[in-house]
Write a protein that holds these residues in place. Structure first.
Motif, mmCIF file in Angstrom:
data_model
loop_
_atom_site.group_PDB
_atom_site.id
_atom_site.type_symbol
_atom_site.label_atom_id
_atom_site.label_comp_id
_atom_site.label_asym_id
_atom_site.label_seq_id
_atom_site.Cartn_x
_atom_site.Cartn_y
_atom_site.Cartn_z
ATOM 1 N N ALA A 162 0.827 -1.209 0.000
ATOM 2 C CA ALA A 162 0.000 0.000 0.000
ATOM 3 C C ALA A 162 0.861 1.259 0.000
ATOM 4 O O ALA A 162 0.532 2.255 -0.670
ATOM 5 C CB ALA A 162 -0.919 -0.005 1.222
ATOM 6 N N VAL A 163 1.968 1.234 0.726
ATOM 7 C CA VAL A 163 2.864 2.393 0.777
ATOM 8 C C VAL A 163 3.472 2.679 -0.595
ATOM 9 O O VAL A 163 3.576 3.836 -1.019
ATOM 10 C CB VAL A 163 3.965 2.166 1.833
ATOM 11 N N VAL A 164 3.866 1.629 -1.303
ATOM 12 C CA VAL A 164 4.409 1.809 -2.652
ATOM 13 C C VAL A 164 3.351 2.395 -3.582
ATOM 14 O O VAL A 164 3.615 3.314 -4.365
ATOM 15 C CB VAL A 164 4.940 0.472 -3.211
ATOM 16 N N ALA A 167 2.787 6.054 -2.823
ATOM 17 C CA ALA A 167 3.858 6.895 -3.363
ATOM 18 C C ALA A 167 3.622 7.218 -4.834
ATOM 19 O O ALA A 167 3.873 8.347 -5.283
ATOM 20 C CB ALA A 167 5.210 6.215 -3.187
ATOM 21 N N ARG A 168 3.140 6.245 -5.597
ATOM 22 C CA ARG A 168 2.891 6.485 -7.019
ATOM 23 C C ARG A 168 1.793 7.528 -7.217
ATOM 24 O O ARG A 168 1.910 8.425 -8.055
ATOM 25 C CB ARG A 168 2.500 5.172 -7.705
ATOM 26 N N THR A 169 0.724 7.403 -6.453
ATOM 27 C CA THR A 169 -0.367 8.368 -6.578
ATOM 28 C C THR A 169 0.073 9.749 -6.121
ATOM 29 O O THR A 169 -0.244 10.759 -6.762
ATOM 30 C CB THR A 169 -1.579 7.903 -5.743
ATOM 31 N N MET A 170 0.812 9.805 -5.020
ATOM 32 C CA MET A 170 1.339 11.085 -4.554
ATOM 33 C C MET A 170 2.226 11.717 -5.604
ATOM 34 O O MET A 170 2.206 12.946 -5.804
ATOM 35 C CB MET A 170 2.121 10.878 -3.250
ATOM 36 N N THR A 171 3.017 10.896 -6.284
ATOM 37 C CA THR A 171 3.900 11.398 -7.337
ATOM 38 C C THR A 171 3.116 12.142 -8.408
ATOM 39 O O THR A 171 3.490 13.247 -8.817
ATOM 40 C CB THR A 171 4.667 10.227 -7.985
ATOM 41 N N MET A 172 2.036 11.552 -8.874
ATOM 42 C CA MET A 172 1.248 12.153 -9.947
ATOM 43 C C MET A 172 0.653 13.489 -9.519
ATOM 44 O O MET A 172 0.583 14.431 -10.306
ATOM 45 C CB MET A 172 0.132 11.192 -10.373
ATOM 46 N N GLU A 173 0.236 13.596 -8.267
ATOM 47 C CA GLU A 173 -0.415 14.824 -7.804
ATOM 48 C C GLU A 173 0.581 15.889 -7.346
ATOM 49 O O GLU A 173 0.321 17.087 -7.489
ATOM 50 C CB GLU A 173 -1.372 14.499 -6.659
ATOM 51 N N LEU A 174 1.715 15.465 -6.793
ATOM 52 C CA LEU A 174 2.634 16.421 -6.184
ATOM 53 C C LEU A 174 3.777 16.866 -7.088
ATOM 54 O O LEU A 174 4.376 17.920 -6.851
ATOM 55 C CB LEU A 174 3.203 15.838 -4.888
ATOM 56 N N ARG A 180 8.891 15.715 -4.892
ATOM 57 C CA ARG A 180 9.200 14.359 -5.355
ATOM 58 C C ARG A 180 8.845 13.349 -4.270
ATOM 59 O O ARG A 180 9.023 13.624 -3.080
ATOM 60 C CB ARG A 180 10.681 14.237 -5.709
ATOM 61 N N VAL A 181 8.371 12.177 -4.688
ATOM 62 C CA VAL A 181 7.995 11.118 -3.752
ATOM 63 C C VAL A 181 8.586 9.795 -4.236
ATOM 64 O O VAL A 181 8.338 9.386 -5.375
ATOM 65 C CB VAL A 181 6.467 10.980 -3.626
ATOM 66 N N ILE A 239 14.191 12.043 -10.303
ATOM 67 C CA ILE A 239 13.673 10.744 -9.870
ATOM 68 C C ILE A 239 12.480 10.942 -8.947
ATOM 69 O O ILE A 239 12.602 11.554 -7.880
ATOM 70 C CB ILE A 239 14.755 9.929 -9.145
ATOM 71 N N THR A 240 11.341 10.447 -9.354
ATOM 72 C CA THR A 240 10.151 10.453 -8.513
ATOM 73 C C THR A 240 9.255 9.296 -8.919
ATOM 74 O O THR A 240 9.241 8.885 -10.077
ATOM 75 C CB THR A 240 9.397 11.800 -8.597
ATOM 76 N N GLY A 241 8.543 8.742 -7.944
ATOM 77 C CA GLY A 241 7.647 7.626 -8.209
ATOM 78 C C GLY A 241 8.317 6.274 -8.261
ATOM 79 O O GLY A 241 7.687 5.286 -8.635
ATOM 80 N N THR A 242 9.577 6.199 -7.851
ATOM 81 C CA THR A 242 10.292 4.924 -7.930
ATOM 82 C C THR A 242 10.300 4.203 -6.589
ATOM 83 O O THR A 242 10.116 4.814 -5.530
ATOM 84 C CB THR A 242 11.745 5.132 -8.403
#
Length: 268
Positions: A162-164, A167-174, A180-181, A239-242
């Motif tokens: 769930a944490v991973v 992070a992906r969803t946060m990446t798209m919004e932030l 960066r997330v 680098i973000t979303g990785t």
């Protein structure tokens, strides 16, 4: 080591011991001022002392990140000392649980409350502060358990997946807001918990001849901290979303060929 994080501010949760302590020490070594957070003040005070002895700057706040009011306290403490919050490392997590058929709903909920809801609450609160500066780096500590099961820890494994995903969803919004997330996924790490739950023979095997792992050893907490410091720094600006896996090569091997009843004959 040059101060990649000179002048930066950082919050690290679960920083009283193990991986979290190593992360806090590393960020301070690289020039960041660090707010260490955990449920118990005593181990946090030891982390602060270690950072100070090494010439760094840190202070501690005891808080339960699954509590909205405690999260507010953490952010208020940070804002009272810094103009901006540059880095957040979500390391706090619980791991203790019985096998799937025995785990209670209460234990399952508690694991999610800390590992997922707590990560969400603090990330959201800190991200709102990062927006004003137009930049920031958030790093979640996930696990190779997000990629596959390695034991009877169904709640913990589910939380790390769930944490991973979070992070992906946060990446798209932030990302459009300059934040960066990323995640760092440790493999088997040489922590106090590993030592307490392993016999001397098992520890010797994992430290010196861990045959299941290509590097043939446990990962050290400092190696996780190095990955976190990189992702937190401007050197990782693209680098973000990785989900950066730091496992000594463990997940690179599906471990199928080694378990066949006889040697595989390759096609020629």
């Amino acid at each position: 080591m040059y101060p990649r994080l000179e002048g930066k501010s950082a919050i690290v949760t679960g920083a009283g011991r193990g991986i979290g302590e190593s992360i806090a020490l590393r960020l301070a070594q690289e020039g960041a001022e660090v707010l260490v957070v955990g449920r118990s003040m005593a181990p946090l005070a030891e982390t602060v002392e270690s950072i100070a002895e090494a010439g760094g700057k840190a202070w501690a706040v005891a808080a339960d990140i699954s509590s909205e009011s405690d999260v507010e306290i953490v952010v208020r403490e940070a804002k009272g000392r810094w103009e901006t919050i540059d880095i957040l490392v979500n390391n706090a997590a619980v791991f203790e649980e019985p096998p799937f058929l025995e785990i209670s709903p209460e234990t399952f909920r508690k694991t999610f409350d800390i590992n997922v809801t707590g990560t969400f609450l603090l990330s959201q609160a800190v991200a709102k502060e990062m927006i004003s500066a137009g930049q920031g780096s958030i790093v979640h500590i996930s696990s190779i358990d997000a990629l596959g099961a390695d034991g009877p820890v169904s709640a913990y494994t589910a939380t790390k997946a769930a944490v991973v995903s979070l992070a992906r969803t946060m990446t798209m919004e932030l990302a459009p807001l300059g934040i960066r997330v990323n995640c760092v996924a440790p493999g088997f790490v040489n922590t106090d918990m590993t030592q307490k739950t392993s016999t001397p023979v098992v520890m010797d095997h994992m430290l010196n001849d861990f045959q299941r792992v290509p590097l043939r050893r446990l990962v050290e907490p400092e190696e996780i901290a190095t990955a976190v410091a990189f992702l937190a720094s401007d050197e990782a600006s693209a680098i973000t979303g990785t989900n950066l896996v730091v496992d000594g090569g463990l997940t690179s091997n599906l471990y199928v060929m080694e378990t066949l009843p006889e040697e595989w004959v390759p096609l020629a």
